[in-house]
Scaffold this motif. Structure first.
Motif, PDB file in Angstrom:
ATOM      1  N   SER A   1       0.865  -1.177   0.000  1.00 17.20           N
ATOM      2  CA  SER A   1       0.000   0.000   0.000  1.00 17.20           C
ATOM      3  C   SER A   1       0.902   1.227   0.000  1.00 17.20           C
ATOM      4  O   SER A   1       1.563   1.533   0.990  1.00 17.20           O
ATOM      5  N   SER A   2       0.955   1.909  -1.168  1.00 16.02           N
ATOM      6  CA  SER A   2       1.830   3.074  -1.301  1.00 16.02           C
ATOM      7  C   SER A   2       1.042   4.359  -1.489  1.00 16.02           C
ATOM      8  O   SER A   2       1.641   5.405  -1.756  1.00 16.02           O
TER       9      SER A   2
ATOM     10  N   LYS B   1       3.863   7.074   3.743  1.00 19.34           N
ATOM     11  CA  LYS B   1       4.519   5.805   4.038  1.00 19.34           C
ATOM     12  C   LYS B   1       4.015   4.718   3.100  1.00 19.34           C
ATOM     13  O   LYS B   1       2.889   4.770   2.612  1.00 19.34           O
ATOM     14  N   THR B   2       4.862   3.728   2.859  1.00 17.45           N
ATOM     15  CA  THR B   2       4.492   2.547   2.091  1.00 17.45           C
ATOM     16  C   THR B   2       4.561   1.332   3.020  1.00 17.45           C
ATOM     17  O   THR B   2       5.583   1.117   3.687  1.00 17.45           O
ATOM     18  N   THR B   3       3.468   0.585   3.079  1.00 14.16           N
ATOM     19  CA  THR B   3       3.397  -0.612   3.910  1.00 14.16           C
ATOM     20  C   THR B   3       3.458  -1.838   3.017  1.00 14.16           C
ATOM     21  O   THR B   3       2.684  -1.963   2.065  1.00 14.16           O
ATOM     22  N   ILE B   4       4.378  -2.740   3.315  1.00 13.89           N
ATOM     23  CA  ILE B   4       4.566  -3.956   2.528  1.00 13.89           C
ATOM     24  C   ILE B   4       4.393  -5.163   3.448  1.00 13.89           C
ATOM     25  O   ILE B   4       5.037  -5.248   4.501  1.00 13.89           O
ATOM     26  N   LYS B   5       3.492  -6.065   3.044  1.00 15.97           N
ATOM     27  CA  LYS B   5       3.285  -7.300   3.794  1.00 15.97           C
ATOM     28  C   LYS B   5       3.760  -8.473   2.944  1.00 15.97           C
ATOM     29  O   LYS B   5       3.323  -8.634   1.804  1.00 15.97           O
ATOM     30  N   VAL B   6       4.648  -9.267   3.509  1.00 17.48           N
ATOM     31  CA  VAL B   6       5.167 -10.465   2.837  1.00 17.48           C
ATOM     32  C   VAL B   6       4.685 -11.675   3.621  1.00 17.48           C
ATOM     33  O   VAL B   6       4.855 -11.739   4.847  1.00 17.48           O
TER      34      VAL B   6
ATOM     35  N   LEU C   1      12.266   6.244  -0.683  1.00 17.29           N
ATOM     36  CA  LEU C   1      12.110   5.587  -1.983  1.00 17.29           C
ATOM     37  C   LEU C   1      12.310   6.612  -3.094  1.00 17.29           C
ATOM     38  O   LEU C   1      12.356   7.820  -2.856  1.00 17.29           O
ATOM     39  N   ASN C   2      12.404   6.120  -4.315  1.00 17.66           N
ATOM     40  CA  ASN C   2      12.631   7.003  -5.457  1.00 17.66           C
ATOM     41  C   ASN C   2      11.298   7.444  -6.044  1.00 17.66           C
ATOM     42  O   ASN C   2      10.380   6.628  -6.175  1.00 17.66           O
ATOM     43  N   PRO C   3      11.175   8.707  -6.438  1.00 22.20           N
ATOM     44  CA  PRO C   3       9.929   9.160  -7.065  1.00 22.20           C
ATOM     45  C   PRO C   3       9.637   8.365  -8.331  1.00 22.20           C
ATOM     46  O   PRO C   3      10.533   8.049  -9.106  1.00 22.20           O
ATOM     47  N   GLY C   4       8.349   8.041  -8.527  1.00 25.35           N
ATOM     48  CA  GLY C   4       7.949   7.295  -9.720  1.00 25.35           C
ATOM     49  C   GLY C   4       7.774   5.817  -9.439  1.00 25.35           C
ATOM     50  O   GLY C   4       7.475   5.396  -8.314  1.00 25.35           O
ATOM     51  N   ILE C   5       7.966   4.995 -10.485  1.00 25.19           N
ATOM     52  CA  ILE C   5       7.787   3.551 -10.378  1.00 25.19           C
ATOM     53  C   ILE C   5       8.938   2.928  -9.591  1.00 25.19           C
ATOM     54  O   ILE C   5      10.106   3.134  -9.911  1.00 25.19           O
ATOM     55  N   ASN C   6       8.594   2.154  -8.550  1.00 27.33           N
ATOM     56  CA  ASN C   6       9.552   1.330  -7.821  1.00 27.33           C
ATOM     57  C   ASN C   6       9.120  -0.130  -7.946  1.00 27.33           C
ATOM     58  O   ASN C   6       7.930  -0.435  -7.884  1.00 27.33           O
ATOM     59  N   THR C   7      10.085  -1.016  -8.122  1.00 23.03           N
ATOM     60  CA  THR C   7       9.794  -2.444  -8.240  1.00 23.03           C
ATOM     61  C   THR C   7      10.165  -3.152  -6.940  1.00 23.03           C
ATOM     62  O   THR C   7      11.268  -2.975  -6.416  1.00 23.03           O
ATOM     63  N   ILE C   8       9.206  -3.941  -6.422  1.00 28.36           N
ATOM     64  CA  ILE C   8       9.429  -4.735  -5.216  1.00 28.36           C
ATOM     65  C   ILE C   8       9.642  -6.186  -5.651  1.00 28.36           C
ATOM     66  O   ILE C   8       8.845  -6.735  -6.411  1.00 28.36           O
ATOM     67  N   ARG C   9      10.699  -6.793  -5.169  1.00 27.56           N
ATOM     68  CA  ARG C   9      10.968  -8.197  -5.472  1.00 27.56           C
ATOM     69  C   ARG C   9      11.316  -8.932  -4.187  1.00 27.56           C
ATOM     70  O   ARG C   9      11.939  -8.366  -3.277  1.00 27.56           O
ATOM     71  N   ILE C  10      10.916 -10.217  -4.108  1.00 22.69           N
ATOM     72  CA  ILE C  10      11.353 -11.111  -3.048  1.00 22.69           C
ATOM     73  C   ILE C  10      12.391 -12.045  -3.657  1.00 22.69           C
ATOM     74  O   ILE C  10      12.079 -12.839  -4.538  1.00 22.69           O
ATOM     75  N   ILE C  11      13.630 -11.901  -3.202  1.00 19.21           N
ATOM     76  CA  ILE C  11      14.762 -12.643  -3.762  1.00 19.21           C
ATOM     77  C   ILE C  11      15.413 -13.447  -2.642  1.00 19.21           C
ATOM     78  O   ILE C  11      15.655 -12.914  -1.546  1.00 19.21           O
ATOM     79  N   ASP C  12      15.698 -14.745  -2.908  1.00 20.88           N
ATOM     80  CA  ASP C  12      16.388 -15.525  -1.876  1.00 20.88           C
ATOM     81  C   ASP C  12      17.897 -15.344  -2.022  1.00 20.88           C
ATOM     82  O   ASP C  12      18.388 -14.666  -2.949  1.00 20.88           O
ATOM     83  N   ASN C  13      18.637 -15.955  -1.118  1.00 17.92           N
ATOM     84  CA  ASN C  13      20.093 -15.774  -1.106  1.00 17.92           C
ATOM     85  C   ASN C  13      20.789 -16.405  -2.304  1.00 17.92           C
ATOM     86  O   ASN C  13      21.974 -16.152  -2.536  1.00 17.92           O
ATOM     87  N   GLU C  14      20.083 -17.244  -3.036  1.00 22.09           N
ATOM     88  CA  GLU C  14      20.638 -17.834  -4.251  1.00 22.09           C
ATOM     89  C   GLU C  14      20.165 -17.086  -5.503  1.00 22.09           C
ATOM     90  O   GLU C  14      20.274 -17.587  -6.623  1.00 22.09           O
ATOM     91  N   LEU C  15      19.596 -15.893  -5.304  1.00 23.39           N
ATOM     92  CA  LEU C  15      19.138 -14.993  -6.368  1.00 23.39           C
ATOM     93  C   LEU C  15      17.957 -15.534  -7.159  1.00 23.39           C
ATOM     94  O   LEU C  15      17.734 -15.152  -8.303  1.00 23.39           O
TER      95      LEU C  15
ATOM     96  N   GLN D   1       4.954  -3.796  -8.725  1.00 21.55           N
ATOM     97  CA  GLN D   1       5.395  -2.411  -8.815  1.00 21.55           C
ATOM     98  C   GLN D   1       4.478  -1.505  -8.007  1.00 21.55           C
ATOM     99  O   GLN D   1       3.281  -1.770  -7.871  1.00 21.55           O
ATOM    100  N   ILE D   2       5.058  -0.437  -7.477  1.00 20.75           N
ATOM    101  CA  ILE D   2       4.305   0.588  -6.767  1.00 20.75           C
ATOM    102  C   ILE D   2       4.708   1.945  -7.336  1.00 20.75           C
ATOM    103  O   ILE D   2       5.727   2.073  -8.016  1.00 20.75           O
ATOM    104  N   TYR D   3       3.892   2.953  -7.057  1.00 21.61           N
ATOM    105  CA  TYR D   3       4.166   4.297  -7.552  1.00 21.61           C
ATOM    106  C   TYR D   3       4.305   5.256  -6.377  1.00 21.61           C
ATOM    107  O   TYR D   3       3.432   5.328  -5.507  1.00 21.61           O
ATOM    108  N   ILE D   4       5.432   5.973  -6.351  1.00 22.58           N
ATOM    109  CA  ILE D   4       5.681   6.992  -5.337  1.00 22.58           C
ATOM    110  C   ILE D   4       5.563   8.352  -6.012  1.00 22.58           C
ATOM    111  O   ILE D   4       6.276   8.640  -6.972  1.00 22.58           O
TER     112      ILE D   4
END
Length: 554
Positions: A25-26, A31-36, A84-98, A105-108
């Motif tokens: 929720s951006s 504030k932007t709230t991210i639930k994983v 965060l950076n103005p405009g489109i930001n990309t959220i990714r869930i990445i493990d330690n092995e990439l 995507q969210i918009y700021i």
């Protein structure tokens, strides 16, 4: 889903038993709230791999390790939008092995709010003077003035979407102004839904792992100037090089390496621009006399996709073209013969700009062989002003006896006001000038203690490649093209549907507001009750804005 009188049906994609979900929720603006979250089956598969929350845009990123355990299969992260950076930001869930487990995507919002109010100030003959007021100072803006009924723009024309959204999604955002004009929480929520409904993101994680993006065309975001210090110097890294371009309103500094080199990156300099360099010692920024050498290192670049003209096979045939609407178009005075002015020959040299209203109260000087031997600063000094010269700075004051704090004049070069410094005058040669209008006691309506006006007009064809005014001045060639002013065409009938549909009242490509955030501009009176004004630009904090207003003219 029911939309108006239509029912749209589609199969939902099958759910994965193993995976990680993101809720974001951006649109709270601050504030932007991210639930994983995940499930127990997924946790057993990923617990040894470790998960990371990655938020990125361009080369900027945030990496936050996640702490998900069997007793708590979800985690909430709150991020300030200022981080965060103005405009489109990309959220990714990445493990330690990439390996990527989830993305969205969210918009700021980068939008600067409460910018301009525009009113009609006064009218002189066929010109209407408009005044714009703002609480943001020294903005660089573009102003389009159009008929209210114009069809030349739609909801897809926006500098905000063009810079902060469209480069980061596969297809341009439709009806972007619906989301970005008159912003509120509901509009941001709807924009978030639009981003969620993309079929796929533009930049694929697996492909980027194999082919990391590289910057191949750095010239597109500015030229890079790299230099060396010729003099022997102790503790080179304790020095900085200062760069000043009064013409471009640029002041920058660069660190000096132990090898005696320095570099300025991403400078937006126009062609045939002088930049002045000076060396300074830390920590007090003391001036050091030194010889500096400079070169442009990224100017000559080939274009990736060179335009080679229209390819006939890619064009639709005339029979395939569907004509939706036959708009009325404006008609121009193409066959009108413009008669030249009758010039009476006189021994007295005629002033080209003497009849301009703002010049009538000033003393005009035609620059010729009799008065082009001195410098422009000496000329100003001999006409009622005091000139102070220091390294990298020029100050001009109106002479008033018995006054402790002398007032400063308003200075123009080709109707472009010098706001921050007069150092650009150091580079002007008298043989490059056509006329000068000057009055050290001209009254200026201002709260900045201004008194006196200097208006300088340069010759149309000037050779600026000739002399360097200072040993540490560098002449930048083959840089960005100069900004040109818009010249409107003459219309046969400004009351026609064609003019109302696609006519242009005026367009000011580049205007800079003053230290109070205000500016004025003149438009031709087309006998319209009101007009549509579009103001786009960027403020000193880097925030961009797009505003559309209707202004009463009668």
């Amino acid at each position: 889903m029911k939309y108006e009188d239509k029912i749209i049906e589609n199969n939902l994609p099958p759910a994965n038993l193993i995976g990680v979900a993101i809720e974001a929720s951006s649109f709270m603006l601050e504030k932007t709230t991210i639930k994983v979250k995940t499930n127990k089956s997924s946790f057993n598969s990923i617990q040894l791999r470790g998960l990371n929350l990655v938020i990125h845009k361009d080369q900027n990123y945030i990496v936050e390790p996640l702490n998900i355990n069997p007793d708590n299969l979800e985690q909430i992260i709150v991020v300030n939008n200022t981080d965060l950076n103005p405009g489109i930001n990309t959220i990714r869930i990445i493990d330690n092995e990439l390996k990527q487990w989830s993305e969205r995507q969210i918009y700021i919002s980068p939008i600067s709010k409460k910018n301009y109010d525009v009113i009609k100030n006064n009218q002189q003959e066929n010109n209407i003077k408009l005044a714009a007021f703002s609480n943001l100072t020294n903005n660089m803006v573009s102003i389009s003035v159009l008929p209210v009924e114009t069809k030349s723009i739609d909801d897809n024309n926006s500098i905000i979407a063009g810079l902060t959204i469209n480069p980061y999604i596969k297809t341009s955002l439709l009806n972007s102004n619906y989301y970005l004009n008159d912003v509120n929480r509901l509009k941001y929520y709807e924009l978030d839904l639009a981003l969620l409904n993309q079929e796929s993101l533009k930049y694929d994680w697996e492909y980027m792992k194999l082919q990391p993006p590289t910057a191949n065309y750095s010239f597109d975001i500015g030229i890079n100037l790299k230099g060396t210090i010729a003099n022997p110097l102790k503790s080179k890294s304790f020095h900085k090089v200062k760069l000043v371009s009064s013409k471009e309103f640029i002041t920058a500094s660069a660190d000096v390496t132990e090898n005696g080199t320095f570099e300025f990156q991403n400078l937006l300099l126009t062609d045939s621009t002088y930049v002045n360099l000076s060396l300074h010692k830390q920590p007090n920024f003391e001036y050091v006399d030194a010889k500096l050498a400079l070169q442009v290192v990224n100017r000559k670049k080939l274009y990736n996709k060179v335009f080679t003209g229209l390819i006939e096979k890619n064009c639709n045939s005339e029979n395939d073209t569907i004509k939706i609407v036959n708009f009325d178009l404006p008609h121009f005075k193409e066959k009108t013969i413009q008669l030249k002015e009758v010039v009476s020959k006189n021994k007295k040299k005629q002033l080209t700009y003497g009849n301009i209203l703002s010049n009538r109260m000033l003393r005009g000087h035609k620059i010729d062989l009799t008065n082009n031997s001195s410098s422009i600063l000496n000329f100003i000094e001999g006409n009622g002003f005091k000139v102070e010269r220091t390294i990298g700075k020029i100050k001009i004051y109106s002479r008033l006896p018995g006054v402790l704090q002398l007032p400063t004049p308003i200075v123009y070069i080709d109707d472009r006001q010098l706001y921050f410094d007069y150092y650009e005058l150091e580079f002007l040669k008298m043989d490059d000038l056509d006329e000068i209008y000057i009055n050290s006691l001209a009254l200026v309506p201002s709260i900045n203690n201004n008194l006196g006006i200097i208006r300088i007009y340069t010759k149309k064809q000037q050779n600026t490649y000739s002399k360097k005014p200072h040993p540490n001045s560098f002449f930048v060639k083959d840089a960005f093209s100069k900004s040109s002013t818009f010249q409107n065409l003459e219309y046969e009938n400004a009351s026609s549907n064609g003019f109302n549909n696609f006519g242009t009242i005026s367009w000011f490509t580049k205007t800079i507001s003053d230290s109070n955030g205000n500016f004025t501009f003149d438009i031709l009176d087309y006998n319209k009750k009101n007009c549509k004004i579009i103001i786009e630009g960027m403020n000193t904090d880097g925030q961009i804005f797009h505003e559309e207003k209707v202004v009463q003219l009668k």
